[in-house]
Motif scaffolding. Structure first.
Motif, mmCIF file in Angstrom:
data_model
loop_
_atom_site.group_PDB
_atom_site.id
_atom_site.type_symbol
_atom_site.label_atom_id
_atom_site.label_comp_id
_atom_site.label_asym_id
_atom_site.label_seq_id
_atom_site.Cartn_x
_atom_site.Cartn_y
_atom_site.Cartn_z
ATOM 1 N N GLU A 1 38.840 39.163 37.200
ATOM 2 C CA GLU A 1 39.069 40.613 37.221
ATOM 3 C C GLU A 1 40.546 40.977 37.352
ATOM 4 O OE1 GLU A 1 36.445 42.608 40.053
ATOM 5 O OE2 GLU A 1 35.427 40.688 40.368
ATOM 6 N N LEU A 2 41.383 39.986 37.622
ATOM 7 C CA LEU A 2 42.783 40.281 37.926
ATOM 8 C C LEU A 2 43.701 40.231 36.703
ATOM 9 C CD1 LEU A 2 43.185 38.298 41.290
ATOM 10 C CD2 LEU A 2 42.632 40.709 40.958
ATOM 11 N N PHE A 3 43.352 39.431 35.706
ATOM 12 C CA PHE A 3 44.237 39.284 34.555
ATOM 13 C C PHE A 3 44.092 40.469 33.605
ATOM 14 C CE2 PHE A 3 44.317 34.936 35.993
ATOM 15 C CZ PHE A 3 45.598 34.503 35.659
ATOM 16 N N PRO A 4 45.186 40.882 32.941
ATOM 17 C CA PRO A 4 45.084 41.972 31.959
ATOM 18 C C PRO A 4 44.252 41.532 30.758
ATOM 19 C CG PRO A 4 47.286 40.987 31.935
ATOM 20 C CD PRO A 4 46.577 40.401 33.108
ATOM 21 N N PRO A 5 43.586 42.447 30.079
ATOM 22 C CA PRO A 5 42.702 42.074 28.965
ATOM 23 C C PRO A 5 43.427 41.399 27.803
ATOM 24 C CG PRO A 5 42.273 44.328 29.698
ATOM 25 C CD PRO A 5 43.522 43.883 30.371
ATOM 26 N N ASP A 6 44.677 41.737 27.550
ATOM 27 C CA ASP A 6 45.401 41.198 26.398
ATOM 28 C C ASP A 6 46.206 39.951 26.722
ATOM 29 O OD1 ASP A 6 47.117 42.538 28.048
ATOM 30 O OD2 ASP A 6 48.281 43.489 26.449
ATOM 31 N N PHE A 7 45.997 39.352 27.885
ATOM 32 C CA PHE A 7 46.784 38.179 28.253
ATOM 33 C C PHE A 7 46.313 36.962 27.468
ATOM 34 C CE2 PHE A 7 47.621 34.465 30.989
ATOM 35 C CZ PHE A 7 49.000 34.592 31.120
ATOM 36 N N LYS A 8 47.266 36.195 26.935
ATOM 37 C CA LYS A 8 46.969 35.001 26.163
ATOM 38 C C LYS A 8 47.032 33.789 27.087
ATOM 39 C CE LYS A 8 48.743 36.895 21.821
ATOM 40 N NZ LYS A 8 49.716 36.722 20.695
ATOM 41 N N PHE A 9 45.859 33.196 27.344
ATOM 42 C CA PHE A 9 45.768 32.078 28.277
ATOM 43 C C PHE A 9 46.186 30.778 27.599
ATOM 44 C CE2 PHE A 9 42.984 35.205 30.180
ATOM 45 C CZ PHE A 9 43.199 35.047 31.537
ATOM 46 N N ASP A 10 47.040 30.049 28.260
ATOM 47 C CA ASP A 10 47.310 28.664 27.857
ATOM 48 C C ASP A 10 46.393 27.724 28.628
ATOM 49 O OD1 ASP A 10 49.303 26.713 26.465
ATOM 50 O OD2 ASP A 10 49.255 26.029 28.565
ATOM 51 N N THR A 11 46.063 28.120 29.844
ATOM 52 C CA THR A 11 45.084 27.408 30.666
ATOM 53 C C THR A 11 44.001 28.400 31.059
ATOM 54 O OG1 THR A 11 46.793 25.934 31.574
ATOM 55 C CG2 THR A 11 44.722 26.107 32.794
ATOM 56 N N PRO A 12 42.762 28.174 30.706
ATOM 57 C CA PRO A 12 41.699 29.139 31.037
ATOM 58 C C PRO A 12 41.506 29.266 32.538
ATOM 59 C CG PRO A 12 40.770 27.119 30.141
ATOM 60 C CD PRO A 12 42.248 27.004 29.960
ATOM 61 N N ILE A 13 40.837 30.334 32.914
ATOM 62 C CA ILE A 13 40.657 30.626 34.338
ATOM 63 C C ILE A 13 39.874 29.522 35.041
ATOM 64 C CG2 ILE A 13 39.572 32.237 35.961
ATOM 65 C CD1 ILE A 13 40.239 34.508 34.085
ATOM 66 N N VAL A 14 38.899 28.947 34.358
ATOM 67 C CA VAL A 14 38.055 27.931 35.006
ATOM 68 C C VAL A 14 38.858 26.653 35.311
ATOM 69 C CG1 VAL A 14 35.928 28.797 34.010
ATOM 70 C CG2 VAL A 14 37.309 27.141 32.731
ATOM 71 N N LYS A 15 39.999 26.481 34.646
ATOM 72 C CA LYS A 15 40.808 25.278 34.871
ATOM 73 C C LYS A 15 42.040 25.559 35.730
ATOM 74 C CE LYS A 15 39.436 22.879 30.649
ATOM 75 N NZ LYS A 15 39.921 22.179 29.417
ATOM 76 N N LEU A 16 42.122 26.758 36.310
ATOM 77 C CA LEU A 16 43.235 27.042 37.212
ATOM 78 C C LEU A 16 43.131 26.195 38.470
ATOM 79 C CD1 LEU A 16 43.496 30.958 37.031
ATOM 80 C CD2 LEU A 16 45.024 29.276 35.990
ATOM 81 N N PRO A 17 44.247 25.897 39.133
ATOM 82 C CA PRO A 17 44.191 25.045 40.349
ATOM 83 C C PRO A 17 43.310 25.676 41.417
ATOM 84 C CG PRO A 17 46.450 25.311 39.588
ATOM 85 C CD PRO A 17 45.614 26.265 38.768
ATOM 86 N N GLN A 18 42.493 24.824 42.056
ATOM 87 C CA GLN A 18 41.650 25.262 43.166
ATOM 88 C C GLN A 18 42.226 24.639 44.437
ATOM 89 O OE1 GLN A 18 37.511 24.492 42.483
ATOM 90 N NE2 GLN A 18 37.565 25.276 40.387
ATOM 91 N N LEU A 19 43.032 25.395 45.124
ATOM 92 C CA LEU A 19 43.735 24.882 46.290
ATOM 93 C C LEU A 19 42.850 24.880 47.532
ATOM 94 C CD1 LEU A 19 47.160 26.690 45.713
ATOM 95 C CD2 LEU A 19 46.454 24.421 44.960
#
Length: 326
Positions: A308-326
């Motif tokens: 819900e935080l990213f803007p709709p037109d943002f071009k992902f190089d790394t998808p949200i599911v692969k973001l670091p889980q700290l």
């Protein structure tokens, strides 16, 4: 520097090659050249040829009108007066005498060198110099320096902060001026350019706000985002995404009571990890002045709502599911 473009030059002296050249028109050498003061050109009145350009005007810097008094001297001597000083920043200096008449019968000089500048003016001048030095270190504009000088003068004249170092008062005034002029700097950035401890500066900051009845707007993470991203070398899309993430995190109440600097740092970390220009927590923390553990704590708070935080037109190089889980 005078740059003169000539087709031909003739020396006025008799065979002296070191003499100054006489500028004249090659086609009309006897014509008296006309000077265009607005453009700084020397023009031949016969043919209109520009035989010299960028001529320096050696005339006076003022204009004389018919209704002005003839005895009025428009000449300026010395530096401009400082309106913040009570004495107008004027001093009187008497040079040391060398003749026999300059000393009395005991051998002491008759004329002592005296300054008309008061002790309060000298204290303010020293504080103004310190303010300018601190502002130059972090590249603050002149408007911040002027407002800081005015704040320091108000505090100094009220004499309510006696016992506090002038450097601490000047640093606190600089931080307040940055907040008032919409050029926010973090408290750590201001303290880093001052020789006074952070504790003393913070105490003076609170006392000045109460004494002058100043109310400051809260710092917005978006105010700090352009400078942090620029220092990190992040492109505009990442900066816009980080700004969007920080704003949405505040709107969704995901970071209640957290510092806007920490929120900005966590948003930059999330946006950079989703882009091709990835930055580590240490790199972001060094620029923002935030500890790595603080960035991790806020990142854990906003990560569950990342979709819900990213803007709709943002071009992902790394998808949200692969973001670091700290």
């Amino acid at each position: 520097m005078i740059v003169i473009v000539l087709r031909d030059m003739a020396f006025t002296s008799r065979g002296d090659a070191l003499a100054l050249p006489r500028v004249h028109c090659p086609d009309h050498p006897d014509a008296i050249l006309v000077e265009d003061y607005r453009a700084g050109d020397m023009i031949c009145p016969e043919c209109g040829l520009v035989v010299g350009d960028r001529v320096i005007d050696v005339g006076s810097e003022w204009r004389t009108f018919s209704n002005e008094k003839a005895l009025k001297d428009p000449s300026r001597v010395g530096d401009a007066q400082n309106p913040l000083l009570n004495g107008g920043d004027l001093t009187t200096m008497i040079s040391k005498g060398t003749g026999a008449a300059s000393f009395d019968e005991c051998g002491k000089p008759k004329y002592q060198n005296r300054r008309t500048k008061s002790s309060s003016d000298r204290a303010m001048l020293n504080a103004f110099e310190e303010i300018r030095t601190m502002a130059d270190r972090i590249h603050l504009p002149a408007i911040i320096i002027d407002r800081t000088n005015n704040l320091f003068k108000q505090v100094y004249e009220q004499k309510s902060l006696k016992g506090h170092a002038h450097d601490a008062i000047a640093t606190a005034c600089l931080y307040i001026a940055c907040r008032q002029e919409g050029v926010p700097r973090t408290f750590k950035e201001i303290c880093a350019v001052s020789p006074i401890s952070k504790k003393k500066i913070g105490r003076c900051f609170k006392l000045i706000l109460k004494m002058l009845d100043i109310s400051l707007d809260l710092i917005n993470p978006g105010d700090l985002m352009p400078r942090f991203c620029s220092n990190l070398g992040l492109p505009k899309p990442v900066r816009m995404a980080a700004n969007f993430i920080a704003r949405k995190a505040v709107e969704l109440d995901l970071v209640p009571g957290r510092s806007p600097i920490s929120v900005a740092a966590a948003a930059i970390y999330m946006a950079s990890q989703a882009s091709a220009q990835k930055k580590t927590q240490k790199e972001i923390g060094d620029i923002a002045g935030v500890a790595d553990v603080t960035i991790r704590q806020l990142y854990r708070l906003i990560y569950p709502r990342a979709a819900e935080l990213f803007p709709p037109d943002f071009k992902f190089d790394t998808p949200i599911v692969k973001l670091p889980q700290l």
